[in-house]
Write a protein that holds these residues in place. Structure first.
Motif, mmCIF file in Angstrom:
data_model
loop_
_atom_site.group_PDB
_atom_site.id
_atom_site.type_symbol
_atom_site.label_atom_id
_atom_site.label_comp_id
_atom_site.label_asym_id
_atom_site.label_seq_id
_atom_site.Cartn_x
_atom_site.Cartn_y
_atom_site.Cartn_z
ATOM 1 N N CYS A 1 -2.752 4.077 23.067
ATOM 2 C CA CYS A 1 -2.284 3.310 21.905
ATOM 3 C C CYS A 1 -2.804 3.879 20.598
ATOM 4 N N ILE B 1 1.648 4.577 17.240
ATOM 5 C CA ILE B 1 2.489 4.394 16.058
ATOM 6 C C ILE B 1 3.020 5.729 15.559
ATOM 7 N N VAL C 1 6.111 -2.635 16.637
ATOM 8 C CA VAL C 1 4.849 -1.987 17.002
ATOM 9 C C VAL C 1 4.286 -2.584 18.288
ATOM 10 N N MET D 1 -4.855 -2.812 20.991
ATOM 11 C CA MET D 1 -4.117 -3.302 19.824
ATOM 12 C C MET D 1 -4.913 -3.103 18.545
ATOM 13 N N ALA E 1 -3.377 -0.382 16.075
ATOM 14 C CA ALA E 1 -2.876 -0.885 14.794
ATOM 15 C C ALA E 1 -3.734 -0.373 13.645
ATOM 16 N N ALA F 1 -2.669 2.615 11.539
ATOM 17 C CA ALA F 1 -1.652 2.454 10.500
ATOM 18 C C ALA F 1 -2.290 2.333 9.120
ATOM 19 N N LEU G 1 -3.502 -7.516 13.206
ATOM 20 C CA LEU G 1 -3.375 -6.142 12.732
ATOM 21 C C LEU G 1 -2.036 -5.536 13.133
ATOM 22 N N VAL G 2 -1.569 -5.855 14.344
ATOM 23 C CA VAL G 2 -0.271 -5.338 14.794
ATOM 24 C C VAL G 2 0.855 -5.855 13.902
ATOM 25 N N ARG G 3 0.794 -7.122 13.586
ATOM 26 C CA ARG G 3 1.822 -7.701 12.703
ATOM 27 C C ARG G 3 1.804 -7.037 11.329
ATOM 28 N N ALA H 1 0.530 -4.095 10.606
ATOM 29 C CA ALA H 1 0.886 -2.683 10.762
ATOM 30 C C ALA H 1 2.400 -2.503 10.799
ATOM 31 N N GLY H 2 3.101 -3.448 11.448
ATOM 32 C CA GLY H 2 4.549 -3.393 11.474
ATOM 33 C C GLY H 2 5.153 -3.483 10.081
#
Length: 261
Positions: A87, A91, A105, A162, A166, A169, A250-252, A254-255
């Motif tokens: 992971c 990205i 993501v 994750m 993330a 990014a 962080l994933v949200r 990063a998206g």
């Protein structure tokens, strides 16, 4: 509303499946062993360590069988470390796909984590079954405890994957820092030692690391009363939950960052 939810789940399933097929073909191709390398790679690593320990007569000062000790330790480490490593570049290597409306993501991370954990789990089961069948090691004393420890390690690996994935990014420094950190964590993860073998002062230090608790639980389930283990599943679950919530946040974000580029 129910129909809309089911439609969304079907789309999500197709996206994950498509990403898995792309990942498998990109990494392993269509020739030779293909997707079987996903299982063969962790098996080769674990067998290599086992062979080295056996040939050197390294029993770590205990009566535990070297083969079982190596399989439970290094398979457990590969479960979480490989997921984070994959992971870490997720990205960047899938940047072009993230411009598709249905690809997010989180989909990339779910795909990579699932593949790595499936490979590590299959490797562990195959090795344990094979060596048990030929009489080199005994079957686990309590399979349910082994499964519980394995699931806790899988949760830890997914959550950390994750966070680290993330984090790339935001800055490439995260990627550069993770690689040396993973090598430093490897000998401290509990793969090559039991916590009970350490001095009391060092036990408190290594038990700060959540993955050590998971490895100790796996070994308790495998070796039973022949080992004295030290673990606190409430502590590990708390750390896993914090990492999960941080990772999802962080994933949200990063998206959003990827989408705004």
């Amino acid at each position: 509303m129910y129909k809309s939810l089911m439609d969304s789940l079907r789309i999500q399933r197709r996206v994950i499946w498509a990403l898995m097929m792309r990942e498998v073909i990109t990494r392993f191709g269509r020739e030779n062993l293909g997707v079987l390398w996903l299982i063969a790679e962790p098996m080769m690593f674990t067998l290599g360590v086992t062979a080295l320990w056996t040939s050197a007569g390294m029993n770590h000062g205990s009566s535990l069988p070297i083969v079982a000790f190596a399989i439970t330790g290094y398979s457990s480490v590969l479960l979480w470390r490989n997921a984070v490593n994959r992971c870490n570049s997720g990205i960047q290597s899938n940047a072009s796909l993230l411009y598709h409306r249905n690809v997010r993501v989180i989909d990339v991370f779910v795909t990579r984590v699932s593949l790595e954990m499936a490979g590590a789990t299959a490797s562990f089961i195959i090795l344990a079954t094979f060596f048990s069948a030929i009489g080199w090691i005994a079957p686990p004393e309590d399979p349910l405890l082994v499964v519980a420890g394995w699931l806790m390690l899988a949760w830890f690996g997914a959550a950390l994957a994750m966070v680290i994935g993330a984090g790339t990014a935001y800055s490439e420094i995260v990627d550069r820092l993770w690689h040396p950190a993973s090598y430093l964590l490897f000998p401290l993860s509990g793969a090559a030692f039991m916590v009970d073998w350490l001095p009391a002062s060092l036990q408190k230090v290594v038990l700060i690391l959540p993955m050590v608790h998971g490895v100790e639980l796996v070994r308790e389930g495998y070796f039973g009363a022949t080992v004295r283990t030290h673990h606190d599943m409430a502590y590990m679950a708390t750390i896993n939950l914090v990492l999960t919530l941080l990772g999802l946040f962080l994933v949200r974000d990063a998206g959003k960052r990827v989408g705004s580029r």
